[in-house]
Design a protein around this motif. Sequence first.
Motif, PDB file in Angstrom:
ATOM      1  N   ARG A 673       0.572  -0.714   0.004  1.00 30.91           N
ATOM      2  CA  ARG A 673       0.018  -0.546   0.105  1.00 30.91           C
ATOM      3  C   ARG A 673       0.812   0.932   0.097  1.00 30.91           C
ATOM      4  O   ARG A 673       0.176   2.002  -0.609  1.00 30.91           O
ATOM      5  N   HIS A 674       1.662   1.374   1.020  1.00 29.63           N
ATOM      6  CA  HIS A 674       2.069   1.992   0.970  1.00 29.63           C
ATOM      7  C   HIS A 674       3.113   3.307  -0.380  1.00 29.63           C
ATOM      8  O   HIS A 674       3.198   3.563  -0.587  1.00 29.63           O
ATOM      9  N   TYR A 677       0.759   3.985  -2.720  1.00 25.54           N
ATOM     10  CA  TYR A 677       0.692   5.835  -2.602  1.00 25.54           C
ATOM     11  C   TYR A 677       1.347   6.503  -2.975  1.00 25.54           C
ATOM     12  O   TYR A 677       1.267   7.802  -3.109  1.00 25.54           O
ATOM     13  N   GLU A 698      -9.503   3.384  -0.677  1.00 23.86           N
ATOM     14  CA  GLU A 698      -8.827   2.900   0.340  1.00 23.86           C
ATOM     15  C   GLU A 698      -8.641   3.563   0.597  1.00 23.86           C
ATOM     16  O   GLU A 698      -7.909   3.508   1.967  1.00 23.86           O
ATOM     17  N   LEU A 699      -8.212   5.383   0.527  1.00 22.68           N
ATOM     18  CA  LEU A 699      -7.277   6.200   1.393  1.00 22.68           C
ATOM     19  C   LEU A 699      -8.393   6.303   2.462  1.00 22.68           C
ATOM     20  O   LEU A 699      -7.502   6.452   3.386  1.00 22.68           O
ATOM     21  N   ASP A 702      -7.993   3.738   5.181  1.00 26.03           N
ATOM     22  CA  ASP A 702      -6.248   3.318   4.983  1.00 26.03           C
ATOM     23  C   ASP A 702      -6.399   4.964   6.853  1.00 26.03           C
ATOM     24  O   ASP A 702      -6.311   4.597   7.182  1.00 26.03           O
ATOM     25  N   ALA A 787      -0.671   7.396   2.548  1.00 24.68           N
ATOM     26  CA  ALA A 787      -2.207   7.944   2.602  1.00 24.68           C
ATOM     27  C   ALA A 787      -2.878   9.525   2.651  1.00 24.68           C
ATOM     28  O   ALA A 787      -2.972  10.366   1.968  1.00 24.68           O
ATOM     29  N   THR A 788      -2.324  10.243   3.842  1.00 27.62           N
ATOM     30  CA  THR A 788      -2.371  11.757   3.779  1.00 27.62           C
ATOM     31  C   THR A 788      -1.843  12.973   2.815  1.00 27.62           C
ATOM     32  O   THR A 788      -2.521  13.205   1.979  1.00 27.62           O
ATOM     33  N   PHE A 791      -3.797  12.055  -0.924  1.00 26.65           N
ATOM     34  CA  PHE A 791      -5.206  12.255  -0.693  1.00 26.65           C
ATOM     35  C   PHE A 791      -5.363  13.665  -1.178  1.00 26.65           C
ATOM     36  O   PHE A 791      -5.802  14.361  -1.356  1.00 26.65           O
ATOM     37  N   ASN A 828      -5.314  12.210  11.946  1.00 29.72           N
ATOM     38  CA  ASN A 828      -5.567  11.936  10.354  1.00 29.72           C
ATOM     39  C   ASN A 828      -6.619  12.024   9.074  1.00 29.72           C
ATOM     40  O   ASN A 828      -5.635  12.349   8.005  1.00 29.72           O
TER      41      ASN A 828
END
Length: 2024
Positions: A673-674, A677, A698-699, A702, A787-788, A791, A828
């Motif tokens: 995932r990491h 992203y 997904e984001l 997470d 993820a942040t 996003f 988050n």
Amino acid sequence: MELAHSLLLNEEAYKQLGEFQKAEFIFEWLQFLEKLLPVTSRADIRENQKKLVEQLTSLLNNSPGPPTRRLVAKNLAVLYSTGDTFSVYQTIDKCNELIRSKDDSPSYLPTKLAAVVCLGYLYKKLGRILGNSFTDTVGNVLKAMKNAESQGRYEIMLSLQNILNGLGAAAIPCHRDIYKAARSCLTDRSMAVRCAAAKCLLELQNEAVFMWSTDLDSVVTLCFKSFEGSNYDVRLAVSKLLGTVLARALTSKQTTASTRHNFHRISLEEVMELLGTGFLRGSCGFLRASGDMLKGTSSVSRDVRVGVTQAYVVFVSTLGAQWLERNFSAFLSHTLYLVSQSHTKAIQSQMDAVGCRHCVSFILRATVGGLLGEKAQIAAAKEICQAIWKLKKVADGAGNDGNLETKNSTTDVTASQHVLVCALQELGSLIHGLGTTAAPLLQDSSTGVLEAVISVILHPSISVRLTAAWCLRCIAVALPSCVSLLLDRCIERLTTLKSSPEAVTGYSFAVAALLGAVKHCPLGIPHGKGKVIMTVAEDLLCSASQNSRISLQRTQAGWLLIAALMTLGPAVVQHHLPRMLLLWKCIFPSSPKDLETEKTRGDSFTWQVTLEGRAGALCAIKSFVSHCAGLLTDEVVQRLLPPLPSAVDLLTQLSSINKSYGNSLKTPSTVYRHKLYELLAVLPPKTYEGSFWAVLKELVADLTVPDSQIDTSTFLLPPLCHENDLLLLGPLLQETDHRFIEEQLLLGNSIAGGSLEYDPYSIYETVAKGDSVPKPLPPVLSVISAATRLFGVMFSHVAESHRLQVLEQLLNSVKQTKGSRQQIVQLNVVSAFSTSLKHLANCKGSLGPEEVRRSALTLVMGALESNNPLLRCAAAECLARLAQVVSDTAFTAGLAQVSFDKLKSARDVVSRTGHSLALGCLYRYLGGIGSTQHLNACVGILYTLSQDSTSPDVQAWALHSLSLIVDLAGPLYHVHVEPTLSLVLMLLLTVPPAYTEVHQSLGRCLNALITTLGPELQGSSTTVSALRTSCLLGCAVMQDNPDCLVQAQAISCLQQLHMFAPRHVNLSSLVSCLCEILLDNSVLVNLCSSYLLLRRAVVSCLCQLVQREAAEVSEYAVALVKENREDFTPDVNIREIGLEGALLSLLDKELDQRLCQDIKETLIHMLTSMAVEKLSFWLKLCKDVLAASSDFNTVVSIDTTQEEETAKVDDASILTSNSDERFHPFSNPRWSTRVFAAECVYKIISQCENAGSAHFDITLAQERKQRDSRDDFLVLHLADLIRMAFMAATDHSDQLRLSGLQTLQILVRKFAAVPEPEFPGHVILEQFQANVGAALRPAFAPETPPDVTAKACQAGKEAQSQQYNESTSTMEILAVLKAWAEVYIVAVEKQKSQSDAHNHCFKIGNSAEENYRDVTSSASGLLDLVQADLGTLSKLWLAALQDFALLTLPSEYASQLPAEGGTFYTAETIENARPHYYNSWALILYATALWLTSTGFIIVDPDEGVTNLSRPVTPTTMCQDSSTRPLVKSPEDVNTDRFHLILGISVEFLCSPRSDAAMENIIACLRALHALFDVPWPRSKIGGDQELGVELLNVLHRLILTRESPDIQLAALEVVQLILFAAQEHVKEKRRSAEVDDGAAEKETLPEFGEGKDTGGLIPGKSLVFATLELCVCILVRQLPQLNPKLTCSPAVQSGKHLLLSEDGSRLVAAALIILSDVPAICSPEGSISVLPTILYLIIGVLKETAVKLQDGQLPLTVAASLQALKGLLSSPMARAEKSRTAWTDLLRSALVTVLDCWDRVDGLLQECDEVSLLTAITVFIMSTSPEVTTIECLQKHCIEKFKITLDSKDPLVQCKCYQLLHSIFQHPNKTVSYPYIHSLSPSIVRKLQETEKAKPENADELQVIQEGIKVVTALTATAEEEHRAHLVAGLLPILISFLLDENALVSATNSAKSLHEFALQNLMQIGPQYSLVFKKLMAASPTMKARLESAVKGNQESIKAKTAKHAKNPGKSSSIQLKTNFL
């Protein structure tokens, strides 16, 4: 405020003030008093003492604020110590009384505290004078402490510290009591009290022996307890206490008998054991923990461990560097033991282990890296290596054991892992810091550093393998020469051991780490390595599936290598791109169906391998996108895209896969995932638009359902907050010296920080600023930060309609979670949303409709009232960004209103802090809320909040917010400045010092206010001066604050004030304050303030001060030391080395990069303003630093056998520095400091260069030194300079060697021409020949001939074991070729100048370097040196030029470049090679041109052994052999190619030299052209090709227009002259051959050669003549604008004043004129007619404008040139050619008229014009043209008129010149020309001569006039016809005889008269025999004449007799005299 400046308090003024002004007034008075008392006489003080004491003690009852009470106390103490002490006891009693008072009301508290402070200062200053009164005082104070609140306890502790300080050993009776009290305070609730208690105990341990003997254990345990729950300041204070006490215990010797029997010396082991206990078991003591330990529950709290870590550092720093050197091995084994597995407690979890490793690394870095010099660091590195070998043996032993004990052995292996990690990290950091000075360490085979590191690469633990790889990377960066060798070694091991899982991962880590190091190595690695690595990687990936045991490792290794390869950049990667893209395509399933089948097929293990592989592939592509952006063409992007949808599909399936296969896939799927992203975040969002929704889902999942329960705020939020706001959250988020370990405390208890093993892919990335090792976070956390970020990118690209859905979903998830999880989700979500706002603001996007705004607002407002201060801070920033993105004033005003309402109603701290910060942040992004009502409302609310004394937090946040508004509201704020300033001052004077955060915010407010006022602060109006006083007062309060950050604020405020109002800042007190902080020895760690931010503030302030007033700052610093204040003991001896030296030694010890940069800047400013005045001082400083390094081996090392004896020496000697230091202000400076010192040396040289020529002229320098001994000159220090350069050039460190060689080069360049006064003909540098030679010899052996060097270079290039990138061999070869080119050029130029001057030169040294630079050495030796190798050299030069020509082709010809590269570069490294060619082509070009011309284009080719002489091409031979041309190039062709190569390169460069092109290159290029056209063959080429000539002239014209430099313009003109000469030769040749060919034909039919043909027309752009004229006009008009006819009409130029040109200007004009006079020669007769007017106009114009009289009668250079040009022009054959004769005659007549008209200038400006020059011009016309030009009557009359006027001139020089000119005219062969002049002018000449009989000449000038006159008449006599001759002689003789003197007159006559007598006599003796008849006749007629002549002849004879008598014994009569006598 001025009224406050008096010895006694001005009570009238005081009473009239308001409440708050009173406090200000008092403070101002006390401040003044503090400065006044020390300088007031004793008598004055005694007189006023009583009154003063009353006033001061009465202030105690006035409830003074903290700063005021401190000043009252200080002043009382000073007053008593300088005045009488009799009333001191009353004061003490009064204070005690106040303390005993039972009044507990808050209003009475300040009075009590003031009394406490007062006691402290009185005892501190007066000490033992106060006798035994102290026991009561201490008892009283301690009693008061029992029920005091925290402020009281804080002040009492500090007061006790002062009392102890003053009393020293006398206070022993109270020690135990104080100790007990301080013990309880050390674990106090209030952190400030803990700090104060630590300070008190630190003072106590100076005298209280029991603290470091009997009670040591309890002190240590107490400190551990104090660390629990502490903050940063407490840890600093307590660790200092703990470290000092332990150091004391170790070094002390017991003295008192009472305790001797039960005291034993404590050993180092025991001390270490004590510290280790705290590190490993925390504060729970030694025994009590056992129960918990058995249960395995207790874990050491982090803050204890961090505190103990700092204590270790203090302990070692206190004992000093030498102690550490001696005991390093014991210390190392202890620190490493802290992380060994024998303490399972300390590292029971991975997190704990990481934390402990960080701590141990920190201890080692701060001690080994911070304290030791290079020599000791190398020794330390060897120790660490030994440790690694030992651990390696243990691991090997465990691995080889196959018996029952294997269970134990595995624990042994893991036991060593953390120890190894720490050891390897420190080894890497050490070598990295040592740089190239570590070379001897790596070459030392006994240590085997590389072997040790490489051997651990196979360790079973992954973290050890990674750290070993990192260590190799550090070694590679430090020693770039190792990179290739290490890479080869690791690749070789990787391929041979590819069946071992450890080897595959270990060596792939190593290769990846080394590839990451390449970008830090300037020389790179060979290009072929990329291919090898790609092959290895492919091989690993392809073979992964063959063996399931290592498929995982091979997959990871393969992708890791590819990802690391990408960091080498586009040049390398483009060759491997297709293969990589293929691998990328293959790793993902090509369709969703394939993915489905995959899911049904695999098992847990195959999925693990698959995920690992795909994560690796994603990582490789991300690395490609980040490092090779240049290759991302549309085509490549299209090939990258297809696998993306499949990758996203897999992402959506991960959760179901996890469910199917259980927990084992958790980590791999998180990593996947990491990485996905991260890749998506760097790709353009358009590329994956199709997958937006899937990814967003997904984001959101997470972010809202995190796997971990870890508080992620500390790494997610800081980047999203504004850096200024982070200051609110305490020192943890700021930069400090302990940031590395303090970070653990930030991250909350469950995570200790990052570590390499969490993400092996970070091993090739660049490290974040401030870290020595990459510290990636665990995957669980890094996935959230990725993820942040993603996003943020995606949200700004989602359609506005969908944004609402996303936000609603996020909001709901926050609502649905409860408890601690809610905060984590909120964190988050806010950080993700804040990131997206950042993106929206950057791309100027909008947020969307009203509903979206509303949801967004709800989201942010929720966070603004969170309990987590960091989240509140981020939310406030987020709110402001929201307002910025929406950018609607109504919306913003609404936001502000919400906060207003909240602040009015809310009473809780949380919402008040959050909303108050929100108000400030809103201002940050919007100047838009600029309405005054809004501002007033904000300010009003924040005023109120900032006075809320119940909550310091609210005050701090409100004030911070206020500071933002002050800063951002700009001019609108002016109305509020006064009230705000009053508020700030009031709070500064009343807020307790323990509330540091409030004081820091106040400091920011004050700073903002000063900035707002700006330059207004200089004003003199009463309001401004009141504001200024308030600002200064505020700074003074803050300077006294005990908190370092507040002091830093004070300094930056003063710095601002100094910038705006320098006159009003007291520089001396500011400088002394800065020096005290910077150089105070009482703070042992890092040798100055332990607070990084304070040190930065101090240095940045100094940096600003020295820009204006360097000398003053330096003086004040030295003056401060001379005062000998007892509370200031500087660490360095400023008296000797000054502030500059102190800063240099600080630079050496400081580890913070930014600070070091500032220190360097400060030093450079000081150097530029003072180096010339304090020359010897600066040179000595630099020399000391450099010399300290060169006696590396002579540093006193204490032998180990003496250790016991040393221990017996007085303990002070260990704590002070080594005895050696007295002689050496700098002990073992680091290489970076030495490099800086070397840079300073060449800065000093350039400063001296600007200061004047005496610095480089030894005779002048010595003269001036004798006149004024204070003067100092660089040349007098030459020996030192050479020695310094020599020391640097022969150092271990490469950078220093480069600096040294550069300095040497500069020295030789600057001093090469300085003659040695004592040995004429020699230069001063000769005596240093040996040094220079010795410094250069190791760099390269000068004996080797160039072909050998170049061959060696080429061999190196071809050899496979090559270390660097191919471009380095290009660099090396070109550097060698360039150097030889320089030698050759110098040799040729010298030979030329010698043959010009024919002077005798003598030979000196024979070493190449010396000759190279030695101006007077003979050139032949140098030429011989080069001549032998010229054959080889010239070939190499030509090859290099050919390469350069190819490399400069525009990009569209790229396809035509040779595929394999050029002679000296390879195709792959073309980009890297370019700069090296640009660097050296010019000199090589010049040398090649010189060589070609020296051979005259006769080619000597050793292969053929034939000498071909190529004859210049003539039109007849031109087109003969084109059909029969052989395949082998004829010499003609070879030459033509070479000619065009040189010409092409030059023209290409000169056409458009870049604005930064070096002058040297342009000049070298022009000289090359000059050399080229110096020989006939190339001239024939350019003469025959007119277009080429014109093009070249146009290029030169443009160069002259764009470059102002006279050198360049002159060089260009020289080339123009040669081009013109070439054209002349061509025309002559054509005419000659035409005459030869058409000899029989009629002359009339000859075709016209030359420009202008039959018509005389010149075509611009095609005409050589036109181009030449254009260029010359350009030069002339630039220098003499008056020549421009357009300008001449304008009034500006009319004045007719003559301009004196500069020397360069004159040279340029002269060169242009000479070129002009040559132009007609290349024209046809008609052509010449059309250019003649222009040329004449210009030549006469220059003459007219520059003909000015000079003092010595010399002609100005321009006049001489114009006369020469005129002569050349007038005698041109064209003037006589049939076709052009008449036209020329007319034009020349007009020109003569113009010259004559110069006389009749307006306004009687005649005297300005130089008659001589104009007469000379007329004479040139008369003598050089055909008679018909000048013999027209009117012209002739006019000319004669001019001569007549001039003859009557009063100026002897003019007369003299006039005679000379007439002399030549009278002798003109054509009588029609000369007779008119003779007839008109000779009578007046004779008349003038007759007049001189009466007036004898006074001086030499007049004498010369007479002599010239006589010569003219004599010449006339000679030319006259027979019949007239007698008359002339008869006229001349009387005149001559009248000049003779009789014997008596001769004795007394003047020199001129004597000379005239002799001259006349000689003339008579010549004339007599010639015209004897006339002579005799005359003599007979006049007896007086005869008598006169005879006596003169006799006198002459006698004088000759006397002379000969001296020389010979028997003088005979000389023949000449006989002749004369006979003749008479």
